[in-house]
Motif scaffolding. Structure first.
Motif, PDB file in Angstrom:
ATOM      1  N   LEU A  21       2.031  -1.661  -7.670  1.00 29.99           N
ATOM      2  CA  LEU A  21       3.064  -2.666  -7.430  1.00 29.99           C
ATOM      3  C   LEU A  21       3.903  -2.294  -6.211  1.00 29.99           C
ATOM      4  CD1 LEU A  21       4.649  -5.178  -8.284  1.00 29.99           C
ATOM      5  CD2 LEU A  21       5.980  -3.715  -9.820  1.00 29.99           C
ATOM      6  N   ARG A  22       4.255  -1.028  -6.090  1.00 32.08           N
ATOM      7  CA  ARG A  22       5.024  -0.587  -4.930  1.00 32.08           C
ATOM      8  C   ARG A  22       4.252  -0.816  -3.634  1.00 32.08           C
ATOM      9  NH1 ARG A  22       5.954   5.712  -4.528  1.00 32.08           N
ATOM     10  NH2 ARG A  22       3.699   5.482  -4.217  1.00 32.08           N
ATOM     11  N   SER A  23       2.962  -0.511  -3.640  1.00 34.70           N
ATOM     12  CA  SER A  23       2.147  -0.708  -2.437  1.00 34.70           C
ATOM     13  C   SER A  23       2.096  -2.180  -2.039  1.00 34.70           C
ATOM     14  CB  SER A  23       0.734  -0.176  -2.695  1.00 34.70           C
ATOM     15  OG  SER A  23      -0.107  -0.460  -1.601  1.00 34.70           O
ATOM     16  N   ARG A  24       1.915  -3.063  -3.016  1.00 36.59           N
ATOM     17  CA  ARG A  24       1.844  -4.503  -2.712  1.00 36.59           C
ATOM     18  C   ARG A  24       3.193  -5.022  -2.212  1.00 36.59           C
ATOM     19  NH1 ARG A  24      -3.385  -5.045  -1.904  1.00 36.59           N
ATOM     20  NH2 ARG A  24      -4.577  -4.167  -3.634  1.00 36.59           N
ATOM     21  N   LEU A  25       4.283  -4.550  -2.815  1.00 38.31           N
ATOM     22  CA  LEU A  25       5.603  -4.987  -2.375  1.00 38.31           C
ATOM     23  C   LEU A  25       5.900  -4.506  -0.955  1.00 38.31           C
ATOM     24  CD1 LEU A  25       7.779  -4.472  -5.591  1.00 38.31           C
ATOM     25  CD2 LEU A  25       7.070  -6.635  -4.556  1.00 38.31           C
ATOM     26  N   VAL A  26       5.535  -3.267  -0.658  1.00 42.18           N
ATOM     27  CA  VAL A  26       5.788  -2.732   0.685  1.00 42.18           C
ATOM     28  C   VAL A  26       5.021  -3.532   1.731  1.00 42.18           C
ATOM     29  CG1 VAL A  26       5.390  -0.740   2.175  1.00 42.18           C
ATOM     30  CG2 VAL A  26       6.409  -0.422  -0.079  1.00 42.18           C
ATOM     31  N   LYS A  27       3.776  -3.838   1.457  1.00 36.70           N
ATOM     32  CA  LYS A  27       2.985  -4.620   2.411  1.00 36.70           C
ATOM     33  C   LYS A  27       3.563  -6.017   2.604  1.00 36.70           C
ATOM     34  CE  LYS A  27      -1.331  -2.151   1.435  1.00 36.70           C
ATOM     35  NZ  LYS A  27      -2.698  -2.244   0.863  1.00 36.70           N
ATOM     36  N   TRP A  39       2.012 -12.501   1.447  1.00 33.62           N
ATOM     37  CA  TRP A  39       2.557 -12.114   0.153  1.00 33.62           C
ATOM     38  C   TRP A  39       1.847 -12.822  -1.005  1.00 33.62           C
ATOM     39  CZ3 TRP A  39       4.717 -16.124  -2.535  1.00 33.62           C
ATOM     40  CH2 TRP A  39       5.330 -17.160  -1.824  1.00 33.62           C
ATOM     41  N   LEU A  40       1.252 -14.001  -0.757  1.00 32.60           N
ATOM     42  CA  LEU A  40       0.435 -14.614  -1.799  1.00 32.60           C
ATOM     43  C   LEU A  40      -0.833 -13.787  -2.055  1.00 32.60           C
ATOM     44  CD1 LEU A  40       0.572 -18.470  -1.167  1.00 32.60           C
ATOM     45  CD2 LEU A  40       1.478 -17.207  -3.126  1.00 32.60           C
ATOM     46  N   TYR A  41      -1.429 -13.290  -0.980  1.00 36.71           N
ATOM     47  CA  TYR A  41      -2.626 -12.460  -1.120  1.00 36.71           C
ATOM     48  C   TYR A  41      -2.301 -11.162  -1.860  1.00 36.71           C
ATOM     49  CZ  TYR A  41      -6.548  -9.463   0.154  1.00 36.71           C
ATOM     50  OH  TYR A  41      -7.608  -8.596   0.122  1.00 36.71           O
ATOM     51  N   GLN A  42      -1.173 -10.536  -1.513  1.00 40.24           N
ATOM     52  CA  GLN A  42      -0.782  -9.297  -2.188  1.00 40.24           C
ATOM     53  C   GLN A  42      -0.480  -9.540  -3.665  1.00 40.24           C
ATOM     54  OE1 GLN A  42      -1.063  -6.365  -0.810  1.00 40.24           O
ATOM     55  NE2 GLN A  42      -1.623  -7.268   1.164  1.00 40.24           N
ATOM     56  N   LEU A  43       0.109 -10.679  -3.981  1.00 38.26           N
ATOM     57  CA  LEU A  43       0.374 -11.025  -5.382  1.00 38.26           C
ATOM     58  C   LEU A  43      -0.929 -11.168  -6.155  1.00 38.26           C
ATOM     59  CD1 LEU A  43       2.234 -11.948  -7.698  1.00 38.26           C
ATOM     60  CD2 LEU A  43       2.126 -14.263  -6.745  1.00 38.26           C
ATOM     61  N   TRP A  44      -1.893 -11.856  -5.556  1.00 40.65           N
ATOM     62  CA  TRP A  44      -3.162 -12.052  -6.242  1.00 40.65           C
ATOM     63  C   TRP A  44      -3.927 -10.736  -6.383  1.00 40.65           C
ATOM     64  CZ3 TRP A  44      -5.262 -15.379  -9.352  1.00 40.65           C
ATOM     65  CH2 TRP A  44      -6.634 -15.322  -9.599  1.00 40.65           C
ATOM     66  N   GLN A  45      -3.860  -9.884  -5.365  1.00 40.35           N
ATOM     67  CA  GLN A  45      -4.552  -8.610  -5.429  1.00 40.35           C
ATOM     68  C   GLN A  45      -3.963  -7.692  -6.508  1.00 40.35           C
ATOM     69  OE1 GLN A  45      -7.495  -9.388  -3.797  1.00 40.35           O
ATOM     70  NE2 GLN A  45      -7.414  -7.221  -3.304  1.00 40.35           N
ATOM     71  N   PHE A  46      -2.687  -7.835  -6.806  1.00 43.27           N
ATOM     72  CA  PHE A  46      -2.084  -7.047  -7.874  1.00 43.27           C
ATOM     73  C   PHE A  46      -2.556  -7.530  -9.242  1.00 43.27           C
ATOM     74  CE2 PHE A  46       1.447  -6.413 -10.925  1.00 43.27           C
ATOM     75  CZ  PHE A  46       1.457  -5.020 -10.926  1.00 43.27           C
ATOM     76  N   VAL A  47      -2.811  -8.834  -9.371  1.00 41.07           N
ATOM     77  CA  VAL A  47      -3.216  -9.400 -10.657  1.00 41.07           C
ATOM     78  C   VAL A  47      -4.727  -9.296 -10.865  1.00 41.07           C
ATOM     79  CG1 VAL A  47      -3.233 -11.508 -12.053  1.00 41.07           C
ATOM     80  CG2 VAL A  47      -1.242 -10.964 -10.648  1.00 41.07           C
TER      81      VAL A  47
END
Length: 297
Positions: free
Chosen positions: A10-16, A90-98
């Motif tokens: 989650l931290r990695s996705r938020l930072v990106k 940020w949509l891509y990072q959200l989907w990659q986290f899920v």
């Protein structure tokens, strides 16, 4: 993954996501004056003599109040522009986290999520900008005669930036419903059964989310989301029918058994099983027990 691994992910996705927003925000700072002029264009301005310009019945004089106001405006407008411009990231990072928690056949919807999510967010932001002239004109129309409106530019841009973000996120809601249907969490029948509660919930959300209290702005946000919700229900129903055609058991509940074929077919070439050999002489067995022995023992 363990909880610590999820938190690191989650931290990695938020930072990106934050880095992408900051990069686009830095670009927007360079064009801050053009952005402010673009956002304030829908507002009916007064002429040099404080009279409405041709074509307007009312007007407002836009002014800066405070020493730090110009600097705060640049940051606020640039950050909003960066958030909108970085939508694909940020949509891509959200989907990659899920997506790691989904099955392999469910992950293929990533491209669909991005292909639909980005235009929907941008469409909501553009729709908010198109609604602003009508909203501003209606609110200013309540001005009494011989009264000049003096509008702080910070207040006006607060309304515009908030509407852009709220409309963009509101247009994403039906997409999340479709994605929940595609991964099997919600069915189209259930979504259709919730239509009364959904319409009411969307209306309440629009009433609280819109910065102005006028019903026109509330309906301008609620009506498109109503339409997108029913479009999402239609897509979910069609997807459920497709699943039912491919899998006859797809419509069964979790506690409902599927049909089981209990017919028995004969086995060709079967032969009887010979009895087991007698025990060795070193371990004699009484005759009574020996007679009871069969091939299983």
């Amino acid at each position: 993954m363990a909880l610590a691994d999820h938190l690191r992910e989650l931290r990695s996705r938020l930072v990106k996501s934050v880095l992408a927003i900051l990069v686009f925000t830095a670009v927007a700072v360079y064009f801050n004056k053009e952005l402010i002029d673009f956002l304030s264009a829908p507002l009916p301005r007064c002429g040099p003599d404080d009279k409405p310009l041709p074509g307007d019945t009312n007007c407002a004089s836009i002014v800066n109040i405070g020493l730090l106001t110009p600097f705060n405006l640049v940051l606020k407008v640039s950050l909003t522009a960066g958030l909108v411009a970085a939508t694909p990231v940020w949509l891509y990072q959200l989907w990659q986290f899920v997506s790691p928690g989904l099955h392999r056949h469910e992950r293929r919807y990533s491209l669909v999520f991005l292909a639909a999510g980005t235009p929907l967010f941008l469409a909501g932001a553009a729709f908010a900008y198109l609604v602003m002239p009508v909203t501003a004109q209606m609110l200013i129309s309540f001005t009494a005669n011989k009264v000049t409106n003096i509008l702080p530019v910070e207040d006006y841009l607060d309304v515009v930036t908030r509407m852009v973000v709220v409309f963009g996120l509101g247009f994403e809601f039906p997409l999340f419903l479709v994605m929940l249907n595609l991964i099997g969490v919600l069915t189209g029948k259930r979504l259709l059964g919730w239509w009364r509660a959904m319409v009411m919930g969307i209306t309440v959300f629009a009433a609280f989310a819109t910065p102005s209290a006028d019903p026109l702005t509330m309906l301008a946000l609620a009506a498109p989301i109503w339409g997108l919700y029913f479009l999402a229900v239609g897509i979910a129903v069609l997807n459920d029918r497709r699943k039912l055609r491919n899998n006859p058991d797809a419509g069964l509940d979790d506690d409902e058994a599927s049909h089981v074929d209990l017919t028995v077919d004969g086995v060709e070439g079967a032969s009887p099983v010979a009895a087991s050999a007698a025990p060795e002489a070193s371990a004699p067995v009484p005759a009574a027990r020996h007679e009871q022995m069969d091939d299983i023992t």
